[in-house]
Design a protein around this motif. Sequence first.
Motif, PDB file in Angstrom:
ATOM      1  N   ASN A  93       2.302  11.527  28.650  1.00 39.13           N
ATOM      2  CA  ASN A  93       2.596  12.943  28.459  1.00 39.13           C
ATOM      3  C   ASN A  93       1.304  13.742  28.388  1.00 39.13           C
ATOM      4  OD1 ASN A  93       1.761  13.318  25.579  1.00 39.13           O
ATOM      5  ND2 ASN A  93       3.409  11.840  25.203  1.00 39.13           N
ATOM      6  N   ALA A  94       1.440  15.050  28.578  1.00 35.09           N
ATOM      7  CA  ALA A  94       0.276  15.939  28.545  1.00 35.09           C
ATOM      8  C   ALA A  94       0.718  17.354  28.217  1.00 35.09           C
ATOM      9  CB  ALA A  94      -0.448  15.926  29.892  1.00 35.09           C
ATOM     10  N   GLU A  95      -0.186  18.069  27.592  1.00 37.23           N
ATOM     11  CA  GLU A  95       0.034  19.485  27.306  1.00 37.23           C
ATOM     12  C   GLU A  95      -0.431  20.300  28.507  1.00 37.23           C
ATOM     13  OE1 GLU A  95      -1.727  22.954  24.356  1.00 37.23           O
ATOM     14  OE2 GLU A  95      -1.896  20.858  23.717  1.00 37.23           O
ATOM     15  N   ILE A  96       0.288  21.358  28.796  1.00 40.04           N
ATOM     16  CA  ILE A  96      -0.084  22.279  29.870  1.00 40.04           C
ATOM     17  C   ILE A  96      -0.925  23.406  29.281  1.00 40.04           C
ATOM     18  CG2 ILE A  96       0.785  23.991  31.509  1.00 40.04           C
ATOM     19  CD1 ILE A  96       3.318  22.264  31.708  1.00 40.04           C
ATOM     20  N   LYS A 106       6.419  13.306  30.614  1.00 40.89           N
ATOM     21  CA  LYS A 106       6.727  14.573  29.945  1.00 40.89           C
ATOM     22  C   LYS A 106       5.510  15.482  29.954  1.00 40.89           C
ATOM     23  CE  LYS A 106       8.154  16.061  25.294  1.00 40.89           C
ATOM     24  NZ  LYS A 106       8.542  15.540  23.977  1.00 40.89           N
ATOM     25  N   ILE A 107       5.770  16.771  30.148  1.00 46.43           N
ATOM     26  CA  ILE A 107       4.742  17.798  30.009  1.00 46.43           C
ATOM     27  C   ILE A 107       5.269  18.835  29.031  1.00 46.43           C
ATOM     28  CG2 ILE A 107       3.520  17.449  32.182  1.00 46.43           C
ATOM     29  CD1 ILE A 107       5.243  19.585  33.478  1.00 46.43           C
ATOM     30  N   PHE A 108       4.351  19.494  28.321  1.00 44.82           N
ATOM     31  CA  PHE A 108       4.792  20.442  27.296  1.00 44.82           C
ATOM     32  C   PHE A 108       3.759  21.548  27.093  1.00 44.82           C
ATOM     33  CE2 PHE A 108       2.388  17.143  25.182  1.00 44.82           C
ATOM     34  CZ  PHE A 108       1.614  17.825  24.254  1.00 44.82           C
ATOM     35  N   THR A 109       4.210  22.623  26.484  1.00 44.46           N
ATOM     36  CA  THR A 109       3.321  23.707  26.082  1.00 44.46           C
ATOM     37  C   THR A 109       3.331  23.800  24.570  1.00 44.46           C
ATOM     38  OG1 THR A 109       5.066  25.371  26.224  1.00 44.46           O
ATOM     39  CG2 THR A 109       3.690  25.059  28.191  1.00 44.46           C
ATOM     40  N   TYR A 110       2.224  24.226  24.024  1.00 40.34           N
ATOM     41  CA  TYR A 110       2.030  24.429  22.589  1.00 40.34           C
ATOM     42  C   TYR A 110       1.549  25.865  22.479  1.00 40.34           C
ATOM     43  CZ  TYR A 110      -0.237  23.722  17.977  1.00 40.34           C
ATOM     44  OH  TYR A 110      -0.636  23.804  16.664  1.00 40.34           O
ATOM     45  N   ALA A 111       2.396  26.760  21.986  1.00 44.24           N
ATOM     46  CA  ALA A 111       2.045  28.185  22.015  1.00 44.24           C
ATOM     47  C   ALA A 111       2.262  28.854  20.668  1.00 44.24           C
ATOM     48  CB  ALA A 111       2.881  28.906  23.077  1.00 44.24           C
ATOM     49  N   PHE A 112       1.258  29.612  20.243  1.00 39.02           N
ATOM     50  CA  PHE A 112       1.440  30.456  19.071  1.00 39.02           C
ATOM     51  C   PHE A 112       2.563  31.438  19.377  1.00 39.02           C
ATOM     52  CE2 PHE A 112      -3.418  30.026  18.587  1.00 39.02           C
ATOM     53  CZ  PHE A 112      -3.294  28.831  17.916  1.00 39.02           C
ATOM     54  N   ASP A 113       3.395  31.714  18.419  1.00 40.47           N
ATOM     55  CA  ASP A 113       4.541  32.608  18.653  1.00 40.47           C
ATOM     56  C   ASP A 113       4.079  34.067  18.661  1.00 40.47           C
ATOM     57  OD1 ASP A 113       7.097  33.448  19.115  1.00 40.47           O
ATOM     58  OD2 ASP A 113       7.840  33.009  17.112  1.00 40.47           O
ATOM     59  N   ILE A 147       6.999  24.794  20.898  1.00 38.91           N
ATOM     60  CA  ILE A 147       6.714  23.767  21.887  1.00 38.91           C
ATOM     61  C   ILE A 147       7.882  23.707  22.877  1.00 38.91           C
ATOM     62  CG2 ILE A 147       6.354  21.293  22.274  1.00 38.91           C
ATOM     63  CD1 ILE A 147       5.000  21.246  19.483  1.00 38.91           C
ATOM     64  N   HIS A 148       7.575  23.919  24.135  1.00 40.82           N
ATOM     65  CA  HIS A 148       8.534  23.778  25.227  1.00 40.82           C
ATOM     66  C   HIS A 148       8.146  22.541  26.025  1.00 40.82           C
ATOM     67  CE1 HIS A 148       9.350  28.027  24.348  1.00 40.82           C
ATOM     68  NE2 HIS A 148      10.480  27.877  25.014  1.00 40.82           N
ATOM     69  N   SER A 149       9.143  21.844  26.562  1.00 44.11           N
ATOM     70  CA  SER A 149       8.817  20.633  27.310  1.00 44.11           C
ATOM     71  C   SER A 149       9.738  20.444  28.504  1.00 44.11           C
ATOM     72  CB  SER A 149       8.910  19.404  26.402  1.00 44.11           C
ATOM     73  OG  SER A 149      10.240  19.199  25.993  1.00 44.11           O
ATOM     74  N   LYS A 150       9.296  19.539  29.356  1.00 47.66           N
ATOM     75  CA  LYS A 150      10.079  19.169  30.539  1.00 47.66           C
ATOM     76  C   LYS A 150       9.861  17.685  30.782  1.00 47.66           C
ATOM     77  CE  LYS A 150      11.181  20.981  35.088  1.00 47.66           C
ATOM     78  NZ  LYS A 150      10.811  22.014  36.065  1.00 47.66           N
ATOM     79  N   ILE A 151      10.952  16.983  31.034  1.00 46.14           N
ATOM     80  CA  ILE A 151      10.914  15.554  31.287  1.00 46.14           C
ATOM     81  C   ILE A 151      10.934  15.315  32.793  1.00 46.14           C
ATOM     82  CG2 ILE A 151      12.190  13.373  30.967  1.00 46.14           C
ATOM     83  CD1 ILE A 151      11.137  14.409  28.329  1.00 46.14           C
ATOM     84  N   ASN A 152      10.212  14.308  33.226  1.00 47.97           N
ATOM     85  CA  ASN A 152      10.154  13.926  34.631  1.00 47.97           C
ATOM     86  C   ASN A 152      11.439  13.166  34.986  1.00 47.97           C
ATOM     87  OD1 ASN A 152       9.607  13.017  37.200  1.00 47.97           O
ATOM     88  ND2 ASN A 152       7.670  12.041  36.666  1.00 47.97           N
ATOM     89  N   ASN A 153      12.297  13.790  35.740  1.00 43.58           N
ATOM     90  CA  ASN A 153      13.545  13.155  36.169  1.00 43.58           C
ATOM     91  C   ASN A 153      13.396  12.460  37.524  1.00 43.58           C
ATOM     92  OD1 ASN A 153      15.052  13.920  33.896  1.00 43.58           O
ATOM     93  ND2 ASN A 153      15.252  15.983  34.733  1.00 43.58           N
ATOM     94  N   ARG A 154      12.178  12.463  38.072  1.00 44.10           N
ATOM     95  CA  ARG A 154      11.925  11.879  39.384  1.00 44.10           C
ATOM     96  C   ARG A 154      11.692  10.374  39.307  1.00 44.10           C
ATOM     97  NH1 ARG A 154       8.194  16.779  39.680  1.00 44.10           N
ATOM     98  NH2 ARG A 154       9.519  18.312  40.688  1.00 44.10           N
ATOM     99  N   CYS A 155      11.404   9.871  38.099  1.00 43.43           N
ATOM    100  CA  CYS A 155      11.102   8.430  37.944  1.00 43.43           C
ATOM    101  C   CYS A 155      12.363   7.641  37.633  1.00 43.43           C
ATOM    102  CB  CYS A 155      10.093   8.218  36.820  1.00 43.43           C
ATOM    103  SG  CYS A 155       8.470   8.874  37.201  1.00 43.43           S
TER     104      CYS A 155
END
Length: 186
Positions: free
Chosen positions: A97-100, A136-143, A178-186
């Motif tokens: 996983n990694a943060e964007i 998985k990729i995700f964002t970490y954002a101050f509101d 935190i918003h995320s997206k899972i890789n459904n291609r694997c």
Amino acid sequence: MKSYKCLSNQVIEFDNFKIVPLRYEDRLDILKWRNEQIYHLRQNKLLTVEDQENYFNIIVDKLFNQEQPNQILFSYLEKDVCIGYGGLVHINWIDKNAEISFIMDTALEKDNFHANWTKYLSLIEKVAFEDLKLHKIFTYAFDLRPHLYFALQDANFIEETRLKEHCLFDGKFIDVVIHSKINNRC
């Protein structure tokens, strides 16, 4: 153009937009944007030209030759002009996983925020899911920027969690989303 040893595709394009390995020539524009947008970044002081030179020469330069760097950074171009930069940061190669990370030219934020964020997300997703095979990729954002959440939702990211009163900002505690997206291609 430098290239990342860990990537098979160095340039990802869609229409007039593309991401390319972070270019040294864009460093001063990036410095300007980071300082203008410090309020939403995990950056606690204004950067100097010397700070930026050191970052590019000491940190960024080493990333290109690593098999598993902790970050992979890109210049975001429209018609070959840099209008932003970002990448995959805090990469966890074991858990896949990694943060964007992404910021754009401050002048474009008012009218082109949503369009640039969604274009950038589609490009960085290709790197993460197709080339690196991350899970998985995700964002970490101050509101602080609720308009960011609309771009993330339009790119099919889900709000995974909200860390209540997680960061001290301008004398008060604010949430981190935190918003995320899972890789459904694997």
